[in-house]
Scaffold this active site. Structure first.
Site, PDB file in Angstrom:
ATOM      1  N   GLU A  11       1.647  -0.385  -5.097  1.00  0.00           N
ATOM      2  CA  GLU A  11       0.670   0.594  -5.341  1.00  0.00           C
ATOM      3  C   GLU A  11       1.780   2.021  -5.293  1.00  0.00           C
ATOM      4  OE1 GLU A  11      -3.107   2.842  -3.714  1.00  0.00           O
ATOM      5  OE2 GLU A  11      -1.464   2.489  -2.446  1.00  0.00           O
TER       6      GLU A  11
ATOM      7  N   ASP B 170       0.700  -1.293   0.001  1.00  0.00           N
ATOM      8  CA  ASP B 170       0.018   0.008  -0.255  1.00  0.00           C
ATOM      9  C   ASP B 170       0.835   1.244  -0.127  1.00  0.00           C
ATOM     10  OD1 ASP B 170      -2.711   1.035   0.594  1.00  0.00           O
ATOM     11  OD2 ASP B 170      -1.735   1.977   2.171  1.00  0.00           O
TER      12      ASP B 170
HETATM   13  C1  GLC Z   1      -3.952   3.312  -0.618  1.00  0.00           C
HETATM   14  C2  GLC Z   1      -5.349   2.553  -0.586  1.00  0.00           C
HETATM   15  C3  GLC Z   1      -6.321   3.501   0.375  1.00  0.00           C
HETATM   16  C4  GLC Z   1      -5.919   4.258   1.560  1.00  0.00           C
HETATM   17  C5  GLC Z   1      -4.568   4.804   1.156  1.00  0.00           C
HETATM   18  C6  GLC Z   1      -3.761   5.028   2.701  1.00  0.00           C
HETATM   19  O1  GLC Z   1      -4.009   4.232  -1.583  1.00  0.00           O
HETATM   20  O2  GLC Z   1      -5.736   1.860  -1.602  1.00  0.00           O
HETATM   21  O3  GLC Z   1      -7.683   3.031   0.226  1.00  0.00           O
HETATM   22  O4  GLC Z   1      -6.904   5.152   1.790  1.00  0.00           O
HETATM   23  O5  GLC Z   1      -3.625   3.883   0.501  1.00  0.00           O
HETATM   24  O6  GLC Z   1      -3.408   3.605   3.240  1.00  0.00           O
END
Ligand code: GLC
Length: 474
Positions: free
Chosen positions: A251, A189
């Site tokens: 991500e 994440d």
């Molecule tokens: C990522 C997740 C999202 C979350 C953010 C902070 O983007 O996909 O849902 O709010 O991280 O953890």
């Protein structure tokens, strides 16, 4: 470069609170996921990724973790997790967990017991102009000690300081423990946020358009110092070291050119440029061209828990062509729960639960017509389960027994995908069409919903409207 451990896998994203409730408390849970694994094997996917399952005050619905080693009580127990691992193994499904290394919940005991693990500033004002992703300043004053702490997301999510060996050690231990417990891999994440400019310089105003759809306040700056800092390689090397051979997908919401440092250590980065592209042939061709120039390392994704559902974004009648595009590309593909049903965004609840407006993409899955809350729960759902026409294509049960359904299209595409090999190369089939070839197979879609002018050859698959086709060239 790291080996690409995902191959052409199809990974199904489960948002646990909204998949299937098994105990009537209105919240989806691990027992519910286990009970629905047959849906995943019916589709033919290779793996599932669970959004966070750990104890959380839910300021950010699980992405604010208060205990990396625990399981949220409303999602289940360790026994439930072990049973899920067993269920996945028995079906040949790999299980990925969500690793949230950049921040904890402010309720995590570390914040008080080990404040040195976070990013602080002393002084009358924040040290720079950094903004939080969902708007507002990225610095808040801790009411207890009066110091400023950094949070790249909500104030309830203080950022960890990854330049500290104890933070690295703690997160490596978390990774190892979940590996031992049965996690096969991880989605990482907010990966860019684990490294920032050590000098904490201001982010300059944006001068070039971003390919991503940021909150306007956050998007007004070029994020050259508040993320993707020089420490990223070392941090990811530590994650890789603890994860061993486990597949890792990051991500990292960055322009493709900036993903190289990530792909040194992880197997794939989500292809967010394509996800964020407008649903028009020129925009998609541009984004796809840029993505394919990378050769490999991208994980294709059109929907997830952070953006409006695919059927709402492109229009329900165009979701079939979107599925054709997504599921024929080379490399790993991620399908968000409900996208295989053509599910649209649910209605916003009277009292929004997510402050960033993402509730609509997180409503429960309609499993069974005629059942209370469409079979998602026997209790009161935590978010209202949408009614038709939000799922005009029918419930999962109905779609699975209808060979012309959106779910059946997904299953057919996943099966067809197994026969495709080699890289994708762009094919020009006119300005309204997005097309590419893999070997002797041509894939073409019309984002405007019109019929594709198919090249000569054997038709392997065609959407009902003819706006998506797969042809084996003569
Ligand atoms: C990522 C997740 C999202 C979350 C953010 C902070 O983007 O996909 O849902 O709010 O991280 O953890």
């Amino acid at each position: 470069m790291a080996p690409r451990r995902f191959g052409d896998a199809v990974v199904y994203q489960v948002y646990p609170r909204s998949f299937q409730d098994s105990d009537g408390d209105g919240v989806g849970d691990l027992g519910g996921i286990l009970a629905r694994l047959d849906h995943l094997t019916w589709l033919g996917v290779d793996a599932l990724w669970l959004s966070p399952i750990h104890p959380s005050p839910n300021a950010d619905w699980g992405y604010d973790i208060a205990d990396y080693d625990g399981i949220a009580a409303d999602l289940g127990t360790f026994e439930d997790f072990d049973r899920l691992v067993e269920g996945c193994r028995a079906r040949g499904l790999r299980l990925l967990l969500d690793l949230v290394p950049s921040h904890t919940s402010i309720a995590h005991p570390w914040f008080r017991e080990h404040p040195e693990r976070y990013c602080w500033h002393d002084g009358p004002a924040p040290p720079n102009n950094w903004r939080a992703t969902f708007g507002g300043p990225a610095w808040s004053r801790d009411p207890v000690n009066g110091r400023w702490y950094l949070h790249s997301y909500y104030p309830e999510q203080p950022d960890l300081d990854w330049s500290r060996p104890d933070v690295v050690d703690a997160m490596q231990a978390v990774i190892r423990r979940w590996r031992e417990r049965g996690a096969d891999g991880f989605r990482i994440d907010a990966c860019t946020r684990i490294a920032k400019d050590p000098e904490r310089r201001d982010d300059p105003p944006r001068t070039t358009p971003s390919p991503f759809n940021w909150h306007p306040e956050y998007g007004a700056l070029e994020h050259v110092h508040s993320k993707d800092g020089p420490g990223i390689g070392a941090a990811l090397a530590a994650v890789r070291d603890a994860a061993g051979d486990a597949p890792l997908v990051a991500e990292a919401t960055l322009p493709n050119e900036q993903l190289g440092r990530y792909l040194e250590h992880v197997d794939a980065c989500f292809a967010f440029e394509l996800q964020a592209a407008a649903w028009t042939a020129p925009a998609l061709n541009h984004a796809l061209g840029r993505a394919l120039a990378l050769e490999d390392g991208l994980a294709w994704v059109l929907g997830n828990h952070d953006v409006p559902r695919l059927a709402s974004r492109v229009g329900p009648e165009r979701a079939a062509a979107a599925a054709v595009l997504l599921l024929t590309l080379p490399g790993p593909v991620f399908v968000y729960q409900g996208d295989e049903l053509g599910l649209a965004d649910g209605p916003a609840p009277a009292q929004p639960l997510d402050r960033a407006g993402r509730d609509g993409a997180r409503t429960g899955i309609p499993w069974q017509a005629g059942a209370a809350h469409a079979g998602f729960t026997t209790g009161e759902p935590w978010l209202p389960v949408a009614e038709p026409p939000t799922w005009a294509g029918g419930t999962a049960a109905e779609q699975r027994s209808d060979a012309t359904s959106h779910a059946a299209l997904h299953r057919d595409l996943i099966a067809l995908r197994r026969e495709l090999s080699g890289p994708a190369t762009a094919v020009g089939l006119g300005p309204d069409t997005v097309a590419f070839a893999r070997g002797d197979t041509v894939v073409a879609i019309r984002p405007d919903g019109g019929p594709v002018a198919a090249p000569e050859g054997e038709l392997l698959l065609r959407t009902a409207r003819g706006d998506g086709i797969v042809v084996r060239r003569a």
